[in-house]
Write a protein that holds these residues in place. Sequence first.
Motif, PDB file in Angstrom:
ATOM      1  N   MET A 103       0.817  -1.089   0.025  1.00  0.00           N
ATOM      2  CA  MET A 103       0.059  -0.172   0.321  1.00  0.00           C
ATOM      3  C   MET A 103       0.588   1.230   0.240  1.00  0.00           C
ATOM      4  SD  MET A 103      -3.073   1.152   2.855  1.00  0.00           S
ATOM      5  CE  MET A 103      -3.588   2.577   2.856  1.00  0.00           C
ATOM      6  N   PRO A 104       0.808   2.663  -1.230  1.00  0.00           N
ATOM      7  CA  PRO A 104       1.442   3.091  -0.838  1.00  0.00           C
ATOM      8  C   PRO A 104       1.751   4.489  -0.285  1.00  0.00           C
ATOM      9  CG  PRO A 104      -0.195   3.545  -2.903  1.00  0.00           C
ATOM     10  CD  PRO A 104       0.071   2.150  -1.852  1.00  0.00           C
ATOM     11  N   LEU A 105       0.733   4.549   0.391  1.00  0.00           N
ATOM     12  CA  LEU A 105      -0.004   5.218   1.486  1.00  0.00           C
ATOM     13  C   LEU A 105       0.721   4.651   3.026  1.00  0.00           C
ATOM     14  CD1 LEU A 105      -2.965   7.282  -0.019  1.00  0.00           C
ATOM     15  CD2 LEU A 105      -0.770   7.566  -0.492  1.00  0.00           C
ATOM     16  N   ARG A 106       0.984   4.315   3.614  1.00  0.00           N
ATOM     17  CA  ARG A 106       1.008   3.088   4.670  1.00  0.00           C
ATOM     18  C   ARG A 106       2.193   4.149   6.074  1.00  0.00           C
ATOM     19  NH1 ARG A 106       3.650  -1.128   1.795  1.00  0.00           N
ATOM     20  NH2 ARG A 106       5.434  -0.797   1.597  1.00  0.00           N
ATOM     21  N   HIS A 107       2.954   4.923   4.933  1.00  0.00           N
ATOM     22  CA  HIS A 107       3.569   5.521   6.103  1.00  0.00           C
ATOM     23  C   HIS A 107       3.263   6.696   6.873  1.00  0.00           C
ATOM     24  CE1 HIS A 107       3.834   7.742   2.497  1.00  0.00           C
ATOM     25  NE2 HIS A 107       4.931   8.008   2.613  1.00  0.00           N
ATOM     26  N   LEU A 108       2.166   7.028   6.478  1.00  0.00           N
ATOM     27  CA  LEU A 108       0.718   8.171   6.525  1.00  0.00           C
ATOM     28  C   LEU A 108       0.489   8.136   7.584  1.00  0.00           C
ATOM     29  CD1 LEU A 108      -0.011   9.776   2.977  1.00  0.00           C
ATOM     30  CD2 LEU A 108       2.162  10.879   4.318  1.00  0.00           C
ATOM     31  N   THR A 109       0.191   8.908   8.352  1.00  0.00           N
ATOM     32  CA  THR A 109      -1.573   8.998   9.450  1.00  0.00           C
ATOM     33  C   THR A 109      -2.714   8.672   8.431  1.00  0.00           C
ATOM     34  OG1 THR A 109      -2.042  11.469   9.565  1.00  0.00           O
ATOM     35  CG2 THR A 109       0.510  10.128  10.899  1.00  0.00           C
ATOM     36  N   PRO A 110      -3.524   7.742   9.396  1.00  0.00           N
ATOM     37  CA  PRO A 110      -4.487   7.589   9.002  1.00  0.00           C
ATOM     38  C   PRO A 110      -5.568   9.178   7.917  1.00  0.00           C
ATOM     39  CG  PRO A 110      -4.483   6.460  11.120  1.00  0.00           C
ATOM     40  CD  PRO A 110      -3.228   7.193  10.547  1.00  0.00           C
ATOM     41  N   HIS A 111      -4.760  10.225   9.213  1.00  0.00           N
ATOM     42  CA  HIS A 111      -5.533  11.164   8.240  1.00  0.00           C
ATOM     43  C   HIS A 111      -5.075  12.356   7.331  1.00  0.00           C
ATOM     44  CE1 HIS A 111      -8.016  15.368   8.788  1.00  0.00           C
ATOM     45  NE2 HIS A 111      -6.592  15.982   9.182  1.00  0.00           N
ATOM     46  N   ASP A 112      -3.742  11.749   7.577  1.00  0.00           N
ATOM     47  CA  ASP A 112      -2.705  12.239   6.084  1.00  0.00           C
ATOM     48  C   ASP A 112      -3.451  11.199   4.888  1.00  0.00           C
ATOM     49  OD1 ASP A 112      -1.425  15.025   6.432  1.00  0.00           O
ATOM     50  OD2 ASP A 112      -0.029  13.579   7.291  1.00  0.00           O
ATOM     51  N   GLN A 113      -3.869   9.829   4.878  1.00  0.00           N
ATOM     52  CA  GLN A 113      -3.962   9.198   4.007  1.00  0.00           C
ATOM     53  C   GLN A 113      -5.282  10.041   3.488  1.00  0.00           C
ATOM     54  OE1 GLN A 113      -4.022   4.663   5.073  1.00  0.00           O
ATOM     55  NE2 GLN A 113      -2.542   5.568   6.036  1.00  0.00           N
ATOM     56  N   HIS A 114      -6.228  10.191   4.227  1.00  0.00           N
ATOM     57  CA  HIS A 114      -7.699  10.115   3.803  1.00  0.00           C
ATOM     58  C   HIS A 114      -7.297  11.748   2.909  1.00  0.00           C
ATOM     59  CE1 HIS A 114     -11.810  11.649   4.330  1.00  0.00           C
ATOM     60  NE2 HIS A 114     -11.154  12.959   4.295  1.00  0.00           N
ATOM     61  N   ARG A 115      -6.877  12.875   3.894  1.00  0.00           N
ATOM     62  CA  ARG A 115      -6.344  13.909   3.086  1.00  0.00           C
ATOM     63  C   ARG A 115      -5.530  13.657   1.721  1.00  0.00           C
ATOM     64  NH1 ARG A 115      -4.614  18.632   7.150  1.00  0.00           N
ATOM     65  NH2 ARG A 115      -3.009  17.418   7.741  1.00  0.00           N
ATOM     66  N   PHE A 116      -4.882  13.286   1.506  1.00  0.00           N
ATOM     67  CA  PHE A 116      -4.238  13.139   0.482  1.00  0.00           C
ATOM     68  C   PHE A 116      -5.056  12.253  -1.017  1.00  0.00           C
ATOM     69  CE2 PHE A 116      -2.477   9.658  -2.471  1.00  0.00           C
ATOM     70  CZ  PHE A 116      -0.842  10.164  -3.518  1.00  0.00           C
ATOM     71  N   ARG A 117      -5.863  11.416   0.006  1.00  0.00           N
ATOM     72  CA  ARG A 117      -6.687  11.018  -1.152  1.00  0.00           C
ATOM     73  C   ARG A 117      -7.934  12.061  -1.234  1.00  0.00           C
ATOM     74  NH1 ARG A 117      -6.780   6.753   2.303  1.00  0.00           N
ATOM     75  NH2 ARG A 117      -6.115   5.236   1.285  1.00  0.00           N
ATOM     76  N   GLN A 118      -8.543  12.727  -0.442  1.00  0.00           N
ATOM     77  CA  GLN A 118      -9.832  13.686  -0.662  1.00  0.00           C
ATOM     78  C   GLN A 118      -8.985  15.416  -1.569  1.00  0.00           C
ATOM     79  OE1 GLN A 118     -10.383  15.677   2.557  1.00  0.00           O
ATOM     80  NE2 GLN A 118     -12.225  16.715   1.778  1.00  0.00           N
ATOM     81  N   TYR A 119      -7.731  15.994  -1.095  1.00  0.00           N
ATOM     82  CA  TYR A 119      -7.437  16.883  -1.587  1.00  0.00           C
ATOM     83  C   TYR A 119      -6.581  16.649  -3.315  1.00  0.00           C
ATOM     84  CZ  TYR A 119      -6.918  19.102   3.061  1.00  0.00           C
ATOM     85  OH  TYR A 119      -7.748  19.884   4.432  1.00  0.00           O
ATOM     86  N   GLY A 120      -6.217  15.218  -3.572  1.00  0.00           N
ATOM     87  CA  GLY A 120      -5.173  14.661  -4.282  1.00  0.00           C
ATOM     88  C   GLY A 120      -5.963  14.500  -5.450  1.00  0.00           C
ATOM     89  N   ARG A 121      -7.043  14.291  -5.975  1.00  0.00           N
ATOM     90  CA  ARG A 121      -8.099  13.994  -6.669  1.00  0.00           C
ATOM     91  C   ARG A 121      -9.230  14.827  -7.036  1.00  0.00           C
ATOM     92  NH1 ARG A 121     -10.103   7.175  -6.996  1.00  0.00           N
ATOM     93  NH2 ARG A 121      -7.704   7.149  -6.143  1.00  0.00           N
ATOM     94  N   GLY A 122      -9.106  15.280  -8.329  1.00  0.00           N
ATOM     95  CA  GLY A 122     -10.467  16.192  -9.216  1.00  0.00           C
ATOM     96  C   GLY A 122     -11.496  15.582  -8.978  1.00  0.00           C
ATOM     97  N   PRO A 123     -12.346  15.994  -9.182  1.00  0.00           N
ATOM     98  CA  PRO A 123     -13.684  15.395  -9.302  1.00  0.00           C
ATOM     99  C   PRO A 123     -13.597  14.611 -10.446  1.00  0.00           C
ATOM    100  CG  PRO A 123     -14.024  17.769  -9.800  1.00  0.00           C
ATOM    101  CD  PRO A 123     -12.773  18.058  -9.334  1.00  0.00           C
ATOM    102  N   ALA A 124     -14.756  13.397 -10.843  1.00  0.00           N
ATOM    103  CA  ALA A 124     -14.515  12.438 -11.748  1.00  0.00           C
ATOM    104  C   ALA A 124     -16.223  13.220 -12.301  1.00  0.00           C
ATOM    105  CB  ALA A 124     -15.084  10.624 -10.882  1.00  0.00           C
ATOM    106  N   VAL A 125     -15.923  13.452 -13.403  1.00  0.00           N
ATOM    107  CA  VAL A 125     -16.996  14.458 -13.960  1.00  0.00           C
ATOM    108  C   VAL A 125     -16.668  13.500 -15.408  1.00  0.00           C
ATOM    109  CG1 VAL A 125     -16.869  16.359 -15.074  1.00  0.00           C
ATOM    110  CG2 VAL A 125     -16.515  16.189 -13.318  1.00  0.00           C
TER     111      VAL A 125
END
Length: 507
Positions: A1-23
């Motif tokens: 898992m490429p995010l396992r070194h991040l805290t759970p909070h940062d894993q969530h924010r990485f996904r939330q911030y880094g992806r543009g809306p699916a349109v």
Amino acid sequence: MPLRHLTPHDQHRFRQYGRGPAVPVPDPLIHRAVERRAAAAPHAVAAEHHGGTITYGELNRYADALAARLAREGVRPGDHVGLFVRRSIPMLVGLLGILKAGAAYVPQDIGLAPAAQLTHVIRTARTRVILTVADHASRVPLPAGHRLISLDTEPLPHTPGPRPTIRPDDGCYVLFTSGTTGRPNGVKVTHRNVANILLTEPGALGIRPGDRVAQLLNIAFDMAAWEILGCLAHGGTLVIRGKDIAAAARTADVIVATPTVLSGIDPAACPRVRTVAVAGEPCPRPLADRWARRAAFFNCCGPTETTIVNTMSRHDPAAPLLTIGRPTPNNTVYVLDADLRPLPIGETGEMWAGGDGVSAGYLDNDRLNADRYAPDPFLGPGHRMFRTRDLGRWTADGELEHLGRTDDQVKVRGFRVELDAVSSVLESLGGCVRAVTLKRDARSLVSFVCPADVDPDAARRAVADALPYYCVPSEVLPLAFLPETDRGKIDKPALLRLAEERTAVAR
């Protein structure tokens, strides 16, 4: 898992911030959107230039005829066709005709590009047909076996030919970017790439039928595709400039520009302007604030390889920061360390871009493709990401701060200096509109400020008050204007030559 070194909070924010809306994208072939506009409003004015106009119906007919002519010359889907022109109405016919033939257009400004560059472009893109206009035909270094077609003199067929089968992943255009070796690199950008940014918001810039969109930029620059195809796909009127950039901007509703080009336009003289987008180089905060008080102002970022821009931010003059915002629809941005691991939110790293904007790669340059493109472990199999060479970090609320280029991080007296950070301090000085800082030698920096009445001593003191001593430029040179490249960006080699000349005179 490429995010396992991040805290759970940062894993969530990485996904939330880094992806543009699916349109969903209305049509993956950008010229089909133009055809729909022509069918809906054939008498609407598609473009104007030097007092002449062309309607959508005329543009579509002429482009159909040109596509039939290109097919007769052997042009097939997947081919590349040179478009060596200056800003004009025939330029639009050529561009649209090439797309209708299923080929990718390869644009060069025939009035500015030297013969050696044109020869390199023809060879690298493997064009067999080149479109131009009669006045510039003699400037095209035509190889044996190539066909030159003049858009303004040669007769075209009266009836369109059969429509070729064009796929979303076929090329839309091939842009030649400035290469680190001095030889431009050809980037193949697909229909899917282009439609994704131009047919979704905010990349569509809210353009509506009848809106006037200024065409200010060099056709060999990918932001010109934003102006041209972005306008025509939404039924606007393209206002193609002559020598006077400001004259075209004054009658426009929408402006797309580099900060350097925009800084030469007075917002008070542009009462119609509703939307402005800048990209291509860092935008000075004072310039952004000035325009954002009058119009919807988008500060954007993204190299040619990620299709025009892949992040956008509508700027508020009251905001504490000028950011480049968030990923555009169906795109992603990751802030990674040197081992391609995501960094915690707030830490500075290199920005990598994924999603539907990632282009098909460089022509004939496997080494550079391997260096700049990589499998995307976050989107999974079948996806690639691109190394932008831009430095950035996420703010706590999910906005991207652009912190310069990796190649703008220089060593001075053994210390690492971010050149854009020095320039930002200078631009915060009262009266300073624009600043550029460059490394002069191993021990010193030189800054250039605009306009010419900026006090150089006050400028150096401002940097000394804000940054460590090794960031203070040894010299600040006030200039009436900063030299530009043919793509509307600051010409840094010209500035260094100017500094050397002044030093030589002082001796």
